[in-house]
Design a protein around this motif. Structure first.
Motif, short mmCIF file in Angstrom:
data_model
loop_
_atom_site.label_atom_id
_atom_site.label_comp_id
_atom_site.label_asym_id
_atom_site.label_seq_id
_atom_site.Cartn_x
_atom_site.Cartn_y
_atom_site.Cartn_z
N UNK A 199 0.78 -1.20 0.11
CA UNK A 199 0.04 0.05 0.02
C UNK A 199 1.07 1.26 -0.01
N UNK A 200 0.57 2.47 -0.78
CA UNK A 200 1.06 3.56 -0.60
C UNK A 200 -0.03 4.77 0.04
N UNK A 201 0.75 5.67 0.82
CA UNK A 201 -0.05 6.55 1.48
C UNK A 201 0.60 7.85 1.13
N UNK A 202 0.23 8.69 0.28
CA UNK A 202 0.93 9.97 0.03
C UNK A 202 0.92 10.89 1.32
N UNK A 203 1.56 11.83 1.14
CA UNK A 203 1.68 13.01 2.46
C UNK A 203 0.38 13.58 2.33
N UNK A 204 -0.02 13.80 3.83
CA UNK A 204 -1.28 14.46 3.86
C UNK A 204 -2.67 13.45 3.62
N UNK A 205 -2.48 12.09 3.46
CA UNK A 205 -3.61 11.34 3.32
C UNK A 205 -3.68 10.58 4.46
N UNK A 206 -5.04 10.10 4.85
CA UNK A 206 -5.12 9.31 6.12
C UNK A 206 -4.97 7.90 5.76
N UNK A 252 13.42 4.95 -11.69
CA UNK A 252 13.45 6.27 -11.97
C UNK A 252 12.68 7.06 -11.05
N UNK A 253 13.30 7.21 -9.72
CA UNK A 253 12.41 7.82 -8.50
C UNK A 253 12.29 9.23 -8.94
N UNK A 254 11.02 9.62 -8.44
CA UNK A 254 10.52 11.10 -8.43
C UNK A 254 10.13 11.73 -7.32
N UNK A 255 10.17 12.89 -7.22
CA UNK A 255 9.47 13.46 -5.89
C UNK A 255 8.12 13.10 -5.65
N UNK A 256 7.31 12.77 -6.63
CA UNK A 256 5.78 12.33 -6.53
C UNK A 256 5.63 11.05 -5.98
N UNK A 257 6.85 10.37 -5.60
CA UNK A 257 6.74 8.91 -5.32
C UNK A 257 6.90 8.81 -3.78
N UNK A 278 7.67 1.58 5.71
CA UNK A 278 8.80 2.39 5.16
C UNK A 278 8.29 3.95 4.61
N UNK A 279 9.05 5.04 5.08
CA UNK A 279 8.71 6.35 4.74
C UNK A 279 9.81 6.71 3.77
N UNK A 280 9.38 7.11 2.84
CA UNK A 280 10.21 7.08 1.65
C UNK A 280 10.56 8.59 1.18
N UNK A 281 11.87 9.03 1.32
CA UNK A 281 12.25 10.32 1.23
C UNK A 281 12.81 10.62 -0.02
N UNK A 282 12.60 11.56 -0.89
CA UNK A 282 13.10 11.74 -2.20
C UNK A 282 14.20 12.91 -1.98
N UNK A 283 15.62 12.69 -2.20
CA UNK A 283 16.66 13.70 -2.17
C UNK A 283 16.65 14.40 -3.57
#
Length: 429
Positions: A199-206, A252-257, A278-283
């Motif tokens: 599952x993927x939970x984008x920032x700000x989503x419950x 091809x990791x992007x900030x939207x991921x 896992x909290x994925x942070x894109x630098x």
């Protein structure tokens, strides 16, 4: 009594809080940082989810009966054991044809032990042991068997710890051991019980609004959701269940991921329900590599070190920080905390009530003791005054015995006057 009430309140609060929680057990939670444009791998591995398509899975379920004797000396003897599709194995030739268990034990869950022609040597403590090595499940049932030569003494009782059977010598007996849970009787459906999904939970989503990425089944079926898997930007290994590796690869990791990724492992057959978060942070993206130099480099005393990029551009992976922790992502966490708060409040109120009752009892005892002492002192003072009066009267009567009066009337009048004067003076003092 107080400790018992405290334990009951805490257990009820914990059960109440966990009853509202439907989230699986979190066995790992970590933050992972990758530079944009690189390939990210979110590790999710479990040896308990390994599944191989062979005939060895039936050997994972085993039942065996053991006999413990306490006389003439302590000894433990294996009576028999059996696995699905394998004939029972007896460890004593004397028991052949006399002791057995049903051939359909692993289909109907009846693992009872049948003993024919019971003898005095069969007395002892029997243990029915069920083992599932793949699921790491174990269960034991104890039965005490005694023999008698009188039909009146035959009985079956429960002594609070185990069942006790008293049977006649020469008769037959069945030692019960029944367990019809799917774990023991449905071994052929193991591949239908194992499921893994991301599952993927984008920032700000419950948490209840998380997006499903992929469903994996041990039977080989896969269900992919969203455009990332269809474009082959996300993938999971094809041999995930045979190797126990359900790691998610993002190319091809992007900030939207960026966001919160969770790997869920469910094994309904074994009762397994684990999560890895896992909290994925894109630098920032990596800088281009420097051009190769054609001229020979100058000789220096500094050792030759391959060109390195800034430290901030390397993937930063944190080790697991949380083990067996339920994250507060659902409403169940609120009810759980509320349960603990109410339990603490009731406990404090109970303690305060006990203190007030004990204080009132002590005050009541003190007032009774004080009243008793006052009454006693009044009695003592009253006796002293009476003694004093009698002594004074005697003193008054002893005076003027040798005085010469004309008659007794004058003598008595003078004596009464003197006594009244002395008594008045003492009262005024």
């Amino acid at each position: 009594m107080i400790l018992f009430l405290i334990s009951v309140v805490v257990l009820l609060a914990r059960a109440w809080g966990q009853g509202f929680s439907t989230v699986g057990v979190v066995v790992e939670a970590s933050n992972i940082t990758f530079p944009a444009g690189s390939q990210a791998v979110l590790p999710c591995q479990s040896s308990r989810m390994v599944w191989t398509r062979d005939t060895l899975k039936d050997r994972q379920r085993v039942v065996h009966w053991d006999l413990v004797r306490s006389s003439p000396e302590y000894s433990v003897e294996r009576v028999l054991d059996m696995s699905p599709g394998v004939k029972e194995r007896l460890y004593n030739g004397f028991n052949k044809g006399r002791i057995t268990i049903p051939k359909t034990a692993f289909t109907d869950g009846n693992f009872s032990l049948v003993i024919n022609n019971v003898g005095t040597a069969d007395r002892g403590l029997y243990t029915c042991n069920l083992h599932h090595h793949y699921c790491q499940q174990h269960q034991s049932i104890q039965i005490q068997l005694n023999t008698t030569k009188s039909a009146r003494k035959e009985k079956r009782i429960w002594d609070g710890d185990k069942m006790v059977l008293v049977v006649m010598v020469g008769s037959s007996v069945v030692l019960p051991c029944v367990n019809r849970r799917p774990l023991w009787v449905e071994g052929q459906q193991e591949d239908q019980q194992q499921v893994a999904h991301w599952d993927w939970q984008s920032p700000g989503v419950r948490p209840d609004g998380a997006d499903r990425l992929v469903d994996l089944y041990a039977s080989g079926e896969r269900r992919k959701y969203g455009p990332l898997f269809s474009q082959n930007q996300m993938s999971v290994s094809d041999d995930a269940f045979s190797a126990g590796d359900f790691s998610l690869t993002i190319s091809k990791l992007q900030p939207v991921h960026k966001g919160l990724y969770s790997c869920h492992l469910h094994h309904h057959y074994c009762g397994l329900n684990e999560r890895r978060i896992f909290r994925l942070i894109v630098g920032p993206p990596l800088p281009p590599a420097p051009p190769l130099l054609t001229a020979a480099p100058a000789v220096s005393n500094v050792p030759d070190v391959p060109h390195a990029l800034p430290k901030d551009y390397y993937p930063n992976v944190e080790g697991p920080r949380v083990v067996n922790v339920i994250l507060p992502e659902q409403r169940g966490h609120f009810y759980q905390q509320m349960g603990y708060i109410l339990a603490t409040f009731f406990l404090l109120a109970f303690i305060v009530t006990i203190v007030i009752v004990l204080t009132r009892r002590r005050k009541k005892r003190g007032s009774l003791w004080l009243e008793y002492n006052i009454q006693r002192s009044e009695r003592v003072h009253g006796r002293e005054e009476i003694a004093l009066d009698t002594s004074e009267l005697k003193a008054c009567n002893q005076q003027h015995q040798n005085s010469s009066y004309k008659n007794n009337l004058l003598k008595e009048r003078d004596m009464s006057k003197d006594c009244n004067k002395e008594m008045d003076g003492k009262f005024w003092k």
